[in-house]
Design a protein around this motif. Structure first.
Motif, PDB file in Angstrom:
ATOM      1  N   ARG A   1       0.779   4.183  -2.655  1.00 15.01           N
ATOM      2  CA  ARG A   1       0.485   5.546  -2.181  1.00 15.01           C
ATOM      3  C   ARG A   1       1.536   6.528  -2.694  1.00 15.01           C
ATOM      4  O   ARG A   1       1.212   7.596  -3.198  1.00 15.01           O
TER       5      ARG A   1
ATOM      6  N   LYS B   1      -6.726  -0.523  -4.396  1.00 16.51           N
ATOM      7  CA  LYS B   1      -6.509   0.914  -4.548  1.00 16.51           C
ATOM      8  C   LYS B   1      -7.369   1.304  -5.726  1.00 16.51           C
ATOM      9  O   LYS B   1      -7.242   0.714  -6.805  1.00 16.51           O
TER      10      LYS B   1
ATOM     11  N   GLY C   1      -8.401   0.554   0.266  1.00 14.77           N
ATOM     12  CA  GLY C   1      -9.249  -0.032   1.304  1.00 14.77           C
ATOM     13  C   GLY C   1      -9.937  -1.301   0.852  1.00 14.77           C
ATOM     14  O   GLY C   1      -9.518  -1.924  -0.122  1.00 14.77           O
ATOM     15  N   GLN C   2     -10.985  -1.663   1.569  1.00 11.80           N
ATOM     16  CA  GLN C   2     -11.668  -2.929   1.332  1.00 11.80           C
ATOM     17  C   GLN C   2     -12.747  -2.789   0.263  1.00 11.80           C
ATOM     18  O   GLN C   2     -13.428  -1.767   0.188  1.00 11.80           O
TER      19      GLN C   2
ATOM     20  N   GLU D   1     -16.185   2.424  -6.658  1.00 10.38           N
ATOM     21  CA  GLU D   1     -16.835   3.548  -5.988  1.00 10.38           C
ATOM     22  C   GLU D   1     -17.179   4.740  -6.885  1.00 10.38           C
ATOM     23  O   GLU D   1     -17.259   5.872  -6.418  1.00 10.38           O
TER      24      GLU D   1
ATOM     25  N   GLU E   1      -5.438  11.403  -1.519  1.00 11.23           N
ATOM     26  CA  GLU E   1      -6.001  10.230  -0.863  1.00 11.23           C
ATOM     27  C   GLU E   1      -7.210  10.567  -0.004  1.00 11.23           C
ATOM     28  O   GLU E   1      -7.219  11.573   0.712  1.00 11.23           O
ATOM     29  N   VAL E   2      -8.206   9.716  -0.083  1.00  8.68           N
ATOM     30  CA  VAL E   2      -9.408   9.836   0.754  1.00  8.68           C
ATOM     31  C   VAL E   2      -9.744   8.452   1.298  1.00  8.68           C
ATOM     32  O   VAL E   2      -9.094   7.458   0.946  1.00  8.68           O
ATOM     33  N   ARG E   3     -10.728   8.388   2.156  1.00  8.00           N
ATOM     34  CA  ARG E   3     -11.268   7.083   2.578  1.00  8.00           C
ATOM     35  C   ARG E   3     -12.780   7.190   2.445  1.00  8.00           C
ATOM     36  O   ARG E   3     -13.426   7.856   3.248  1.00  8.00           O
TER      37      ARG E   3
ATOM     38  N   THR F   1     -17.699   2.396   2.744  1.00 14.31           N
ATOM     39  CA  THR F   1     -17.899   1.128   2.031  1.00 14.31           C
ATOM     40  C   THR F   1     -19.334   0.625   2.187  1.00 14.31           C
ATOM     41  O   THR F   1     -19.774  -0.241   1.447  1.00 14.31           O
TER      42      THR F   1
ATOM     43  N   GLU G   1       0.830  -1.211   0.000  1.00 11.33           N
ATOM     44  CA  GLU G   1       0.000   0.000   0.000  1.00 11.33           C
ATOM     45  C   GLU G   1       0.866   1.263   0.000  1.00 11.33           C
ATOM     46  O   GLU G   1       0.545   2.238  -0.677  1.00 11.33           O
TER      47      GLU G   1
ATOM     48  N   GLN H   1      -8.227   6.050  -3.063  1.00  9.63           N
ATOM     49  CA  GLN H   1      -8.279   5.467  -1.726  1.00  9.63           C
ATOM     50  C   GLN H   1      -7.674   4.070  -1.782  1.00  9.63           C
ATOM     51  O   GLN H   1      -7.539   3.464  -2.846  1.00  9.63           O
TER      52      GLN H   1
END
Ligand code: ATP
Ligand code: MG
Length: 418
Positions: free
Chosen positions: A58, A157, A135-136, A109, A68-70, A73, A54, A133
């Protein structure tokens, strides 16, 4: 880290239902824990490697201007219904609450990022923008037999970029392709880019980044003389035919895994969400959108598949959970133990990541575990090395062994150690 403190242990057997090499080895070595088919928890060693992958991604995304954001989900169903994906995306996990409200679990997303971008991009001066981002993701995959390479919950990613002009889009698209090749290379892998039509997403050109491995689920044809590569599903030319790009070589066929891809989404999502910005000429326009995915857990599984040998995992130094596996074979000899403790302090003080096997177990077991764990450099401290005044250092990849003093070892491990 002292191995005696590590709560995970190696095990002889992987679960009976686990057929993939990557998951068998990762479970046996205590990197991951299987919850069910396609769902794995990451344990301390496994998480260290995933985090390194990661971090590489990144760095490369930040270097081309990604922010970058989150994102959430757990998604409301409305945006998924608005684009039609609620009914057309077969892998979408759908949930219902106690009050019968509907939700989706994020499988990609676009439905979330487009309204976010629309909120902030008002004028051409706000473009371009690239949002990503790590994440999952959740997908109702029918087949989940490839271990962490095809999960129902997995790491990804995903980046989305928004542009004024096709020309600006093309510039960024090329920059991402370059960054992707760098990412795979930094993870020790060689990737080939196939050109394909965008499938369900669009009619535009997309690229799939393929890594050759028998564990892959895709068939590709490729040329050894140039960078031509195509998915067999869509290729016009077959195995043995002359390369359509350079004409110098005959195409070879191989199994490969899709380690990432980039799509030109055109204006589909801005249109679905009525997302416009004020252009320089005063008119309202839809931005042009690209999306770019890399499976982080798939990448980790791919590295295991590509490099593992009959003894276990072999990590490239860049993503190994620790660089050095320090193994003391004191057999109760306090001098040996003291020497190993000192080397451990010395190496860690120099910023070197060391897993220190200070356990009171037989040498054979320590070596077998060390091979299974797959750290790049094993350093043995024993009565023999104490007498010689040099440590026995062996490379997990290739097996070369050399005898080095502490100073030589530190010199050898100077970054970037590879
Ligand atoms: P595939 O054809 O292998 O199912 P995809 O075309 O569905 O992949 P995308 O939707 O573009 O893949 O997802 C972006 C990236 O995420 C892929 O290139 C791959 O590296 C990774 N990925 C996709 N599905 C999975 C999965 N089920 N488990 C792990 N990684 C995945
Ligand atoms: Mg898929």
């Amino acid at each position: 880290m002292r191995q005696s403190r590590l709560f995970t242990k190696t095990r002889r057997e992987a679960p009976k239902d686990e057929v993939s090499k990557n998951a068998q080895l990762l479970i046996r070595a205590g990197y991951v824990h299987k919850e069910m088919a396609g769902v794995y928890s990451y344990l301390p060693l496994g998480l260290r490697t995933l985090a390194k992958i990661e971090a590489i991604i990144r760095e490369e995304m930040d270097a081309i201007g990604g922010q970058e954001v989150r994102m959430a989900t757990l998604h409301p169903s409305e945006p998924w219904k608005q684009t039609g994906a609620w009914d057309s995306v077969d892998v979408l996990f759908k949930l219902q609450s106690r009050t019968e409200k509907e939700y989706a679990l994020g499988q990609s997303e676009e439905e979330i990022v487009t309204p976010i971008a629309a909120q902030y991009v008002q004028s051409y001066k706000d473009l371009p923008v690239a949002i990503y981002q790590i994440g999952q993701k959740y997908r109702d995959e029918l087949r989940a037999k490839s271990g962490i390479m095809r999960g129902r919950e997995f790491g990804m990613k995903d980046m989305y970029s928004f542009h004024e002009t096709q020309q600006d889009f093309d510039r960024f698209y090329a920059a991402v392709k370059k960054a992707y090749f760098k990412i795979y290379e930094r993870c020790g892998l060689v990737a080939k880019a196939t050109e394909a039509s965008g499938g369900a997403f669009s009619e535009k050109i997309s690229y799939e980044f393929m890594v050759l491995t028998d564990a892959g689920e895709d068939d590709i044809v490729y040329c050894s003389s140039c960078d031509y590569c195509s998915n067999v599903e869509v290729a016009k030319e077959g195995e043995g035919e002359l390369c359509p790009r350079c004409g110098k070589d005959h195409l070879k066929k191989a199994k490969a895994v899709e380690a990432g891809n980039v799509f030109d989404l055109g204006q589909k999502y801005p249109k679905a969400f009525n997302f416009t910005y004020k252009a320089e000429d005063g008119t309202d326009k839809h931005p042009i959108v690209g999306c770019y995915g890399i499976g982080t857990s798939r990448l980790m599984g791919t590295v295991v598949e590509v490099f593992a040998d009959e003894k276990g995992i072999v990590w490239p130094a860049s993503i190994a959970p620790f660089t050095v596996h320090l193994v003391e074979l004191s057999g109760g000899n306090e001098d040996v133990k003291k020497e190993a403790d000192e080397l451990y302090s010395d190496l860690t003080a120099h910023g070197i990541e060391v897993l220190y096997d200070d356990r009171d177990v037989r040498a054979g077991e320590k070596f077998a575990d060390s091979d299974l764990l797959g750290l790049p450099l094993r350093v043995v401290v024993s009565e023999k090395t104490l007498a010689a005044g040099k440590f026995e250092c062996s490379h997990r990849a290739g097996g070369k062994t050399e005898f080095l003093s502490a100073a030589e070892l530190l010199e050898h491990l100077r970054p970037p150690y590879a």
